[in-house]
Write a protein that holds these residues in place. Structure first.
Motif, PDB file in Angstrom:
ATOM      1  N   MET A   1      -4.955   8.165  -3.033  1.00 27.07           N
ATOM      2  CA  MET A   1      -3.750   8.391  -2.264  1.00 27.07           C
ATOM      3  C   MET A   1      -2.645   7.522  -2.851  1.00 27.07           C
ATOM      4  O   MET A   1      -2.828   6.342  -3.084  1.00 27.07           O
ATOM      5  CB  MET A   1      -4.013   8.023  -0.795  1.00 27.07           C
ATOM      6  N   GLN A   2      -1.504   8.120  -3.105  1.00 28.23           N
ATOM      7  CA  GLN A   2      -0.379   7.370  -3.637  1.00 28.23           C
ATOM      8  C   GLN A   2       0.267   6.542  -2.543  1.00 28.23           C
ATOM      9  O   GLN A   2       0.107   6.819  -1.351  1.00 28.23           O
ATOM     10  CB  GLN A   2       0.633   8.312  -4.269  1.00 28.23           C
ATOM     11  N   ASN A   3       1.016   5.529  -2.944  1.00 26.63           N
ATOM     12  CA  ASN A   3       1.561   4.573  -1.987  1.00 26.63           C
ATOM     13  C   ASN A   3       2.465   5.204  -0.929  1.00 26.63           C
ATOM     14  O   ASN A   3       2.457   4.749   0.213  1.00 26.63           O
ATOM     15  CB  ASN A   3       2.280   3.442  -2.711  1.00 26.63           C
ATOM     16  N   LEU A   4       3.211   6.234  -1.282  1.00 21.59           N
ATOM     17  CA  LEU A   4       4.059   6.892  -0.282  1.00 21.59           C
ATOM     18  C   LEU A   4       3.191   7.497   0.820  1.00 21.59           C
ATOM     19  O   LEU A   4       3.479   7.315   2.006  1.00 21.59           O
ATOM     20  CB  LEU A   4       4.928   7.966  -0.930  1.00 21.59           C
ATOM     21  N   GLU A   5       2.128   8.170   0.436  1.00 24.47           N
ATOM     22  CA  GLU A   5       1.229   8.757   1.422  1.00 24.47           C
ATOM     23  C   GLU A   5       0.511   7.669   2.220  1.00 24.47           C
ATOM     24  O   GLU A   5       0.271   7.822   3.416  1.00 24.47           O
ATOM     25  CB  GLU A   5       0.212   9.684   0.755  1.00 24.47           C
ATOM     26  N   VAL A   6       0.154   6.573   1.556  1.00 24.15           N
ATOM     27  CA  VAL A   6      -0.481   5.449   2.241  1.00 24.15           C
ATOM     28  C   VAL A   6       0.447   4.908   3.318  1.00 24.15           C
ATOM     29  O   VAL A   6       0.038   4.690   4.457  1.00 24.15           O
ATOM     30  CB  VAL A   6      -0.877   4.332   1.241  1.00 24.15           C
ATOM     31  N   LEU A   7       1.715   4.703   2.964  1.00 18.89           N
ATOM     32  CA  LEU A   7       2.664   4.153   3.925  1.00 18.89           C
ATOM     33  C   LEU A   7       2.888   5.112   5.088  1.00 18.89           C
ATOM     34  O   LEU A   7       2.925   4.695   6.248  1.00 18.89           O
ATOM     35  CB  LEU A   7       3.985   3.796   3.251  1.00 18.89           C
ATOM     36  N   LYS A   8       3.019   6.385   4.813  1.00 21.37           N
ATOM     37  CA  LYS A   8       3.212   7.359   5.891  1.00 21.37           C
ATOM     38  C   LYS A   8       2.002   7.381   6.816  1.00 21.37           C
ATOM     39  O   LYS A   8       2.154   7.395   8.044  1.00 21.37           O
ATOM     40  CB  LYS A   8       3.475   8.752   5.317  1.00 21.37           C
ATOM     41  N   ALA A   9       0.814   7.385   6.241  1.00 21.66           N
ATOM     42  CA  ALA A   9      -0.403   7.389   7.064  1.00 21.66           C
ATOM     43  C   ALA A   9      -0.509   6.093   7.868  1.00 21.66           C
ATOM     44  O   ALA A   9      -0.854   6.115   9.052  1.00 21.66           O
ATOM     45  CB  ALA A   9      -1.628   7.571   6.172  1.00 21.66           C
ATOM     46  N   ALA A  10      -0.194   4.970   7.231  1.00 18.47           N
ATOM     47  CA  ALA A  10      -0.249   3.678   7.920  1.00 18.47           C
ATOM     48  C   ALA A  10       0.763   3.631   9.058  1.00 18.47           C
ATOM     49  O   ALA A  10       0.454   3.138  10.152  1.00 18.47           O
ATOM     50  CB  ALA A  10      -0.006   2.543   6.934  1.00 18.47           C
ATOM     51  N   ARG A  11       1.930   4.136   8.828  1.00 16.46           N
ATOM     52  CA  ARG A  11       2.969   4.162   9.878  1.00 16.46           C
ATOM     53  C   ARG A  11       2.484   4.968  11.083  1.00 16.46           C
ATOM     54  O   ARG A  11       2.631   4.554  12.226  1.00 16.46           O
ATOM     55  CB  ARG A  11       4.248   4.757   9.296  1.00 16.46           C
ATOM     56  N   ASN A  12       1.901   6.116  10.834  1.00 15.77           N
ATOM     57  CA  ASN A  12       1.415   6.950  11.935  1.00 15.77           C
ATOM     58  C   ASN A  12       0.270   6.276  12.683  1.00 15.77           C
ATOM     59  O   ASN A  12       0.207   6.339  13.913  1.00 15.77           O
ATOM     60  CB  ASN A  12       1.002   8.323  11.411  1.00 15.77           C
TER      61      ASN A  12
END
Length: 125
Positions: A1-12
């Motif tokens: 998972m790329q960092n953008l997807e990681v951050l979005k998932a973490a935010r949710n």
């Protein structure tokens, strides 16, 4: 998972975890003080020193949301910085003793909180 997807998932996940933690604190408050209406409890969330620890999650979520809404866009460095902030919060490495004690108590007492906490830690690895 790329960092953008990681951050979005973490935010949710942080948003879901924050809700569970707020509900947990409300149950504790009501067990001591009796029922409270949502508006009054919101006021406590915003102003009470006893609930200030929850604001770390809400502030980080808001900061991430604001970054995603920037007119000029965001950089990989910004994404990485917010991932590190989230890691520090969840791993309790960048927090004060009060936050650590209250967060640890909540994840020990609430099965949903501990499940979300663990999922968030895995997402941020």
């Amino acid at each position: 998972m790329q960092n953008l997807e990681v951050l979005k998932a973490a935010r949710n996940l942080m948003l879901r975890l924050h809700k569970v933690l707020v509900d947990h604190e409300k149950r504790i408050y009501e067990s001591i003080n009796g029922p409270i209406n949502p508006g009054r409890f919101l006021g406590l969330l915003l102003e009470s020193p006893d609930l200030a620890w929850l604001r770390r999650f809400s502030m980080l979520i808001v900061e991430i949301d604001e970054m995603f809404e920037l007119d000029d866009g965001y950089t990989a460095e910004m994404i990485d910085a917010y991932i590190e902030k989230a890691r520090g919060l969840v791993e309790m490495s960048d927090v004060d003793d009060d936050f650590r004690a209250r967060y640890q108590a909540a994840i020990q007492q609430d099965i949903e909180a501990v499940a979300l906490h663990e999922e968030l830690k895995r997402t941020l690895k």
